[in-house]
Design a protein around this motif. Structure first.
Motif, PDB file in Angstrom:
ATOM      1  N   ALA A 130       0.910  -0.880  -0.151  1.00  0.00           N
ATOM      2  CA  ALA A 130      -0.104  -0.032  -0.317  1.00  0.00           C
ATOM      3  C   ALA A 130       0.675   1.478   0.203  1.00  0.00           C
ATOM      4  O   ALA A 130       0.785   2.138  -0.749  1.00  0.00           O
ATOM      5  CB  ALA A 130      -0.835  -0.047   1.306  1.00  0.00           C
ATOM      6  N   THR A 131       2.425   1.026   1.074  1.00  0.00           N
ATOM      7  CA  THR A 131       2.914   2.436   0.534  1.00  0.00           C
ATOM      8  C   THR A 131       3.044   2.690  -0.084  1.00  0.00           C
ATOM      9  O   THR A 131       3.574   3.726  -0.841  1.00  0.00           O
ATOM     10  CB  THR A 131       3.827   2.017   2.096  1.00  0.00           C
ATOM     11  N   VAL A 132       3.749   1.549  -1.370  1.00  0.00           N
ATOM     12  CA  VAL A 132       4.835   2.147  -2.609  1.00  0.00           C
ATOM     13  C   VAL A 132       3.823   2.824  -3.259  1.00  0.00           C
ATOM     14  O   VAL A 132       4.052   3.064  -4.374  1.00  0.00           O
ATOM     15  CB  VAL A 132       5.311  -0.127  -3.306  1.00  0.00           C
ATOM     16  N   ARG A 133       2.396   1.721  -3.560  1.00  0.00           N
ATOM     17  CA  ARG A 133       1.335   2.307  -4.476  1.00  0.00           C
ATOM     18  C   ARG A 133       0.771   3.480  -4.467  1.00  0.00           C
ATOM     19  O   ARG A 133       0.675   4.554  -5.047  1.00  0.00           O
ATOM     20  CB  ARG A 133       0.131   1.400  -4.547  1.00  0.00           C
ATOM     21  N   THR A 134       0.576   4.311  -2.988  1.00  0.00           N
ATOM     22  CA  THR A 134       0.444   5.327  -2.869  1.00  0.00           C
ATOM     23  C   THR A 134       1.382   6.705  -2.750  1.00  0.00           C
ATOM     24  O   THR A 134       1.223   7.816  -1.724  1.00  0.00           O
ATOM     25  CB  THR A 134       0.218   5.491  -1.510  1.00  0.00           C
ATOM     26  N   ALA A 135       3.131   6.246  -3.264  1.00  0.00           N
ATOM     27  CA  ALA A 135       4.124   6.613  -2.747  1.00  0.00           C
ATOM     28  C   ALA A 135       3.730   7.710  -3.584  1.00  0.00           C
ATOM     29  O   ALA A 135       3.664   7.367  -4.842  1.00  0.00           O
ATOM     30  CB  ALA A 135       5.075   6.056  -2.892  1.00  0.00           C
ATOM     31  N   PRO A 136       5.014   8.995  -3.833  1.00  0.00           N
ATOM     32  CA  PRO A 136       4.228   9.578  -5.088  1.00  0.00           C
ATOM     33  C   PRO A 136       5.659   9.386  -5.751  1.00  0.00           C
ATOM     34  O   PRO A 136       6.198   8.223  -5.507  1.00  0.00           O
ATOM     35  CB  PRO A 136       5.317  11.315  -3.659  1.00  0.00           C
ATOM     36  N   ARG A 137       5.120   9.880  -7.310  1.00  0.00           N
ATOM     37  CA  ARG A 137       5.903   9.410  -8.078  1.00  0.00           C
ATOM     38  C   ARG A 137       7.718   8.836  -8.474  1.00  0.00           C
ATOM     39  O   ARG A 137       8.031   8.343  -8.222  1.00  0.00           O
ATOM     40  CB  ARG A 137       5.435   9.654  -9.437  1.00  0.00           C
ATOM     41  N   ASP A 138       7.911   9.781  -7.864  1.00  0.00           N
ATOM     42  CA  ASP A 138       9.858  10.145  -7.660  1.00  0.00           C
ATOM     43  C   ASP A 138       9.978   8.800  -7.254  1.00  0.00           C
ATOM     44  O   ASP A 138      10.883   8.353  -7.059  1.00  0.00           O
ATOM     45  CB  ASP A 138      10.382  11.168  -6.990  1.00  0.00           C
ATOM     46  N   GLN A 139       9.495   8.651  -5.003  1.00  0.00           N
ATOM     47  CA  GLN A 139       9.951   8.086  -4.627  1.00  0.00           C
ATOM     48  C   GLN A 139       9.263   6.276  -4.813  1.00  0.00           C
ATOM     49  O   GLN A 139      10.407   5.177  -5.256  1.00  0.00           O
ATOM     50  CB  GLN A 139       9.125   7.698  -3.335  1.00  0.00           C
ATOM     51  N   ARG A 140       8.126   6.416  -5.863  1.00  0.00           N
ATOM     52  CA  ARG A 140       7.198   5.120  -6.726  1.00  0.00           C
ATOM     53  C   ARG A 140       8.328   4.268  -7.563  1.00  0.00           C
ATOM     54  O   ARG A 140       8.163   2.866  -7.660  1.00  0.00           O
ATOM     55  CB  ARG A 140       6.153   5.120  -6.827  1.00  0.00           C
ATOM     56  N   ALA A 141       9.180   5.493  -7.837  1.00  0.00           N
ATOM     57  CA  ALA A 141      10.006   4.612  -9.147  1.00  0.00           C
ATOM     58  C   ALA A 141      10.851   3.943  -8.903  1.00  0.00           C
ATOM     59  O   ALA A 141      11.118   2.852  -9.638  1.00  0.00           O
ATOM     60  CB  ALA A 141      10.586   6.097 -10.455  1.00  0.00           C
ATOM     61  N   PHE A 142      11.245   4.077  -7.714  1.00  0.00           N
ATOM     62  CA  PHE A 142      12.703   3.296  -6.922  1.00  0.00           C
ATOM     63  C   PHE A 142      11.410   2.000  -5.786  1.00  0.00           C
ATOM     64  O   PHE A 142      12.809   0.953  -5.932  1.00  0.00           O
ATOM     65  CB  PHE A 142      12.968   3.675  -5.839  1.00  0.00           C
ATOM     66  N   LEU A 143      10.878   2.265  -6.013  1.00  0.00           N
ATOM     67  CA  LEU A 143       9.939   0.942  -5.148  1.00  0.00           C
ATOM     68  C   LEU A 143       9.430  -0.117  -5.709  1.00  0.00           C
ATOM     69  O   LEU A 143       9.101  -1.075  -5.479  1.00  0.00           O
ATOM     70  CB  LEU A 143       9.212   1.751  -3.807  1.00  0.00           C
TER      71      LEU A 143
END
Length: 247
Positions: free
Chosen positions: A93-106
């Motif tokens: 859930a954290t990865v799916r809702t992370a900001p775009r920049d952070q989500r790219a690495f996660l």
């Protein structure tokens, strides 16, 4: 059940390379190399390659297994399985809702967490079976039977009776040894699950920190989550032990 992407590994990789997340990472890496330091291109390239694989050829190898129904598990096993699964669900859930920049690495953590979740369910199911067997047999009763058969065998004069008693004694000894081995395996399962609960909770906390930008993107790309490596190794080792003993 999720459908699997079709095509050769090369075509899947090419298609994934032009999907949004790898393009964002590539653009950010080039910009960082131009504006900051050429060294930024190295972690960026590693992340880009990982994303291309995860979204292309790697995605084809990920199978969604039907979820294991844990409602019938014994309370102690159910409690541990639920605790690990809650942390893994929180990571996703954290990865799916992370900001775009952070989500790219996660993004790659999604499939990792899903695979670990499935493995934890399988382990819980095997542990529940062991627990059920141990609950249906009693060590004191088995030991008493072995002792009685030993005494009867020592007192038997008839060759036929002696042979039958010997076979019954060997079968009871094997059953007792098997029960002791299963008891030890279940104890090992409980110990491993305690460690897995702690590792999953720690990993969830770290992912939250990464998603919130508390850790620099370059650091996130070059420093894998140690908790993830620990969980992979622990789950693989425990699966091997459970399969060898239970199956």
């Amino acid at each position: 059940m999720a459908s699997r992407p079709h095509g050769s590994p090369a075509s899947l990789a090419l298609r994934a390379a032009f999907s949004p997340l790898p393009l964002i990472v590539a653009a950010a890496s080039v910009a960082g190399a131009l504006l900051l330091s050429p060294l930024v291109i190295i972690p960026g390239a590693l992340v880009w390659a990982s994303l291309v694989y995860a979204l292309g050829p790697g995605k084809r190898s990920v199978h969604r297994e039907p979820p294991v129904d844990i409602s019938s598990f014994p309370p102690t096993i159910q409690r541990d399985v639920m605790a690990v699964k809650e942390s893994l669900s929180g990571i996703q859930a954290t990865v799916r809702t992370a900001p775009r920049d952070q989500r790219a690495f996660l993004e790659g953590l999604l499939s990792e967490a899903q695979q670990l979740d499935s493995a934890i369910g399988r382990l819980g199911l095997q542990a529940a079976r062991v627990h059920g067997y141990l609950s249906s047999t009693h060590e004191d009763g088995l030991r008493h039977r072995v002792e009685k058969l030993e005494a009867d065998l020592a007192a038997a004069d008839d060759p036929g009776a002696h042979a039958e008693l010997g076979q019954a004694l060997e079968a009871s000894r094997q059953q007792l040894a098997q029960r002791e081995q299963l008891r030890a395996t279940l104890d090992q399962y409980y110990a491993a699950m305690r460690n897995l609960k702690a590792s999953a909770a720690d990993m969830h906390s770290r992912v939250i920190a990464l998603a919130s930008g508390q850790t620099a993107a370059a650091d996130a790309a070059t420093q894998p989550l140690p908790e993830l490596d620990e969980m992979r190794a622990s789950v693989a080792a425990l699966e091997e032990v459970m399969q060898r003993t239970v199956d």
